[in-house]
Design a protein around this motif. Structure first.
Motif, PDB file in Angstrom:
ATOM      1  N   ASN A 183      79.122  13.783  40.799  1.00 41.93           N
ATOM      2  CA  ASN A 183      78.753  13.028  39.422  1.00 41.93           C
ATOM      3  C   ASN A 183      78.253  12.010  39.208  1.00 41.93           C
ATOM      4  O   ASN A 183      77.947  11.318  38.749  1.00 41.93           O
ATOM      5  N   ILE A 184      77.552  11.413  40.444  1.00 40.88           N
ATOM      6  CA  ILE A 184      77.046  10.434  40.756  1.00 40.88           C
ATOM      7  C   ILE A 184      75.820   9.969  40.833  1.00 40.88           C
ATOM      8  O   ILE A 184      75.255  10.639  41.544  1.00 40.88           O
ATOM      9  N   LYS A 185      74.708   9.372  39.965  1.00 43.80           N
ATOM     10  CA  LYS A 185      73.259   8.847  39.992  1.00 43.80           C
ATOM     11  C   LYS A 185      73.690   7.859  41.511  1.00 43.80           C
ATOM     12  O   LYS A 185      73.920   7.019  41.112  1.00 43.80           O
ATOM     13  N   ARG A 186      72.767   8.196  42.420  1.00 42.41           N
ATOM     14  CA  ARG A 186      72.708   6.903  43.766  1.00 42.41           C
ATOM     15  C   ARG A 186      71.237   6.926  43.667  1.00 42.41           C
ATOM     16  O   ARG A 186      70.005   7.168  43.320  1.00 42.41           O
ATOM     17  N   TYR A 187      71.803   4.945  43.474  1.00 39.50           N
ATOM     18  CA  TYR A 187      69.535   4.186  43.924  1.00 39.50           C
ATOM     19  C   TYR A 187      69.598   3.808  44.869  1.00 39.50           C
ATOM     20  O   TYR A 187      70.670   3.300  45.256  1.00 39.50           O
ATOM     21  N   PHE A 188      68.647   4.099  45.619  1.00 42.05           N
ATOM     22  CA  PHE A 188      68.469   2.693  46.812  1.00 42.05           C
ATOM     23  C   PHE A 188      67.551   2.028  47.406  1.00 42.05           C
ATOM     24  O   PHE A 188      65.748   2.678  46.260  1.00 42.05           O
TER      25      PHE A 188
END
Ligand code: ADP
Length: 468
Positions: A77-82
């Protein structure tokens, strides 16, 4: 509420210790309660496979344009940013190499913080959850830009404060008005963590006991007075573990999976482990320690006690990486004793095998903000032997029938540590009692469920400006 959880490491992308585990488990546990996003650096060792380019922009510092690339990925359910940025993403490791900490860590993590704040604006973030010194400057940048974003800072270990020469202020274009005792100044240098303490709306630390301890001279690392000044916004929430990552019944890193009902498979893991690590007698209790080799973890105490312990009918295995002097001494013991094995390094799979094989986990930390090893050990049916301090005090109790049954010693001395190991050996002889205690531990809830709910309530309070 849109919450961005910012950390310098998140498992499985980058991990040097418990911070990465928490940064994995907590957002996942919170994602059923609120809109959760995470951000971390895209270090050079992280593969871009599976990531999508999201945005690029420039950050100008001292007339230099730094090109920032943001990559993204959805994970459950998580949106990840790098964040891919010059300096931050070009080093071989996260923080240091064999010569010590990278000299430009101020610029590396300063740039990281500026990017996070930029991302908060783009993504319309309501709450920014910061973790340790690497992200602490964000709260200062948010105040400076007068953005309507609430910040929470979690201190995972007060011993690491991000201390840099005061020239860093100029390097990061931070106004020198902040070079005061009430703000960033720390004994002539600057502390990134202090910025987070002053400018965040709430501060948490990773166990209720540590929240009290850091207000004392013994555990305050020079910040006790400063923290006391901000104690109205400070609270302690006990960490939890990701029970999917640490699950002996579904762990493909271990020799044989097992649960409470197939506990005999745990013994088979032990036999295999003893064989592979060339330890002595598989019938003898196996004590393991899985740790960063730093003073905090009580390595000195272990070294002082090792000879006496190895005279007993036991096997000891230590998996550790860090201080070279400690490693040298442990290697010497390893050569001289066939019931002691030291593996010098960081090895995730080997750590799982050790938890699965162990009868006991040694955790004689001098101080311990929370500690996850003891919870992982209990989940794998290994009983923890702990110094009663910080999160160890909150999660392990001497041979009790409530969750967290272990062996606890109060004074950080060789005498008490050896006595604790002797109590463990005595208990192990009472097979029925020992088995019932470890099986009980295996069933306990060490997840982030309760902790996540507490963080969620805190988010709601800052979001609605509720002060108490
Ligand atoms: P800290 O963050 O202070 O190092 P914690 O107890 O909070 O300590 O978390 C440690 C985490 O790192 C655990 O998941 C533990 O298994 C892992 N770990 C520590 N040292 C090693 C190592 N040498 N090899 C593999 N895993 C390790």
């Amino acid at each position: 509420m849109r919450v961005l959880f910012a950390s310098s490491e998140i498992y499985p992308y980058a991990k040097s210790g418990g911070l990465a585990d928490v940064a994995d488990a907590l957002p996942k546990a919170l994602s059923s309660l609120t809109d959760m996003l995470t951000v971390m650096p895209l270090y050079s060792f992280i593969s871009k496979k599976g990531l999508t380019h999201y945005k690029s922009f420039k950050i100008n510092l001292n007339k230099i344009d730094y090109k920032i690339n943001i990559y993204t990925k959805s994970d459950e359910n998580i949106k990840r940013y790098f964040v891919e940025a010059p300096l931050l993403s070009t080093t071989q490791n996260s923080y240091c190499d064999e010569n010590g900490d990278y000299k430009n860590n101020d610029l590396r993590f300063g740039l990281f913080c500026m990017t996070i704040v930029e991302l908060c604006v783009i993504l319309k973030i309501d709450i920014l959850h910061l973790n340790d010194w690497h992200t602490a400057l964000c709260s200062l940048f948010i105040k400076e830009r007068m953005l309507n974003i609430k910040t929470i800072l979690t201190i995972h270990n007060l011993a690491y404060q991000g201390i840099f020469d005061k020239k860093s202020l100029k390097r990061l274009e931070i106004d020198k008005k902040y070079f005061t005792m009430e703000s960033l100044e720390f004994y002539g240098n600057i502390s990134f963590l202090k910025a987070g303490i002053v400018f965040s709306d709430k501060i948490t630390t990773v166990s209720p006991t540590y929240a009290k301890e850091i207000l004392t001279k013994e555990f305050g690392c020079g910040l006790e007075g400063f923290l006391a000044h901000h104690k109205d916004k400070l609270s302690g929430i006990l960490n939890g573990i990701n029970e999917s990552v640490f699950n002996p019944s579904k762990d493909d890193k271990i020799y044989l999976s097992y649960d409470k009902k197939s506990i005999e498979n745990k013994y088979k893991n032990k036999v295999e482990f003893i064989k592979k690590s060339k330890l002595k007698d598989q019938r003898h209790p196996l004590f393991v320690m899985i740790t960063r080799l730093v003073e905090q973890k009580g390595i000195n105490l272990v070294l002082k006690s090792l000879k006496r312990l190895l005279d007993k009918k036991i096997n000891i295995f230590i998996l550790g990486e860090g201080n070279k002097e400690f490693a040298k001494k442990l290697e010497k013991f390893s050569k001289e004793h066939d019931n002691f094995y030291f593996y010098n390094g960081y090895d995730e799979s080997l750590s799982h095998c050790a938890y699965a094989a162990a009868d006991f986990l040694l955790m004689p930390s001098k101080f311990e903000p929370c500690g996850l090893n003891q919870m992982i050990a209990m989940r794998y049916g290994a009983m923890p032997i702990v110094h009663s301090v910080g999160g160890l005090k909150d999660s392990v109790h001497e041979q009790t029938t409530k969750c967290g049954s272990g062996i606890v010693f109060n004074k950080h001395s060789k005498k008490e540590f050896i006595a604790a190991v002797e109590r463990a050996l005595k208990l192990k002889k009472d097979k029925k009692k020992f088995q019932s205690l470890i099986k009980f531990n295996m069933e306990c809830d060490f997840s982030f469920k309760t902790g996540a709910l507490k963080y969620f309530k805190l988010y709601i309070r800052v979001y609605h400006d509720i002060s108490c």
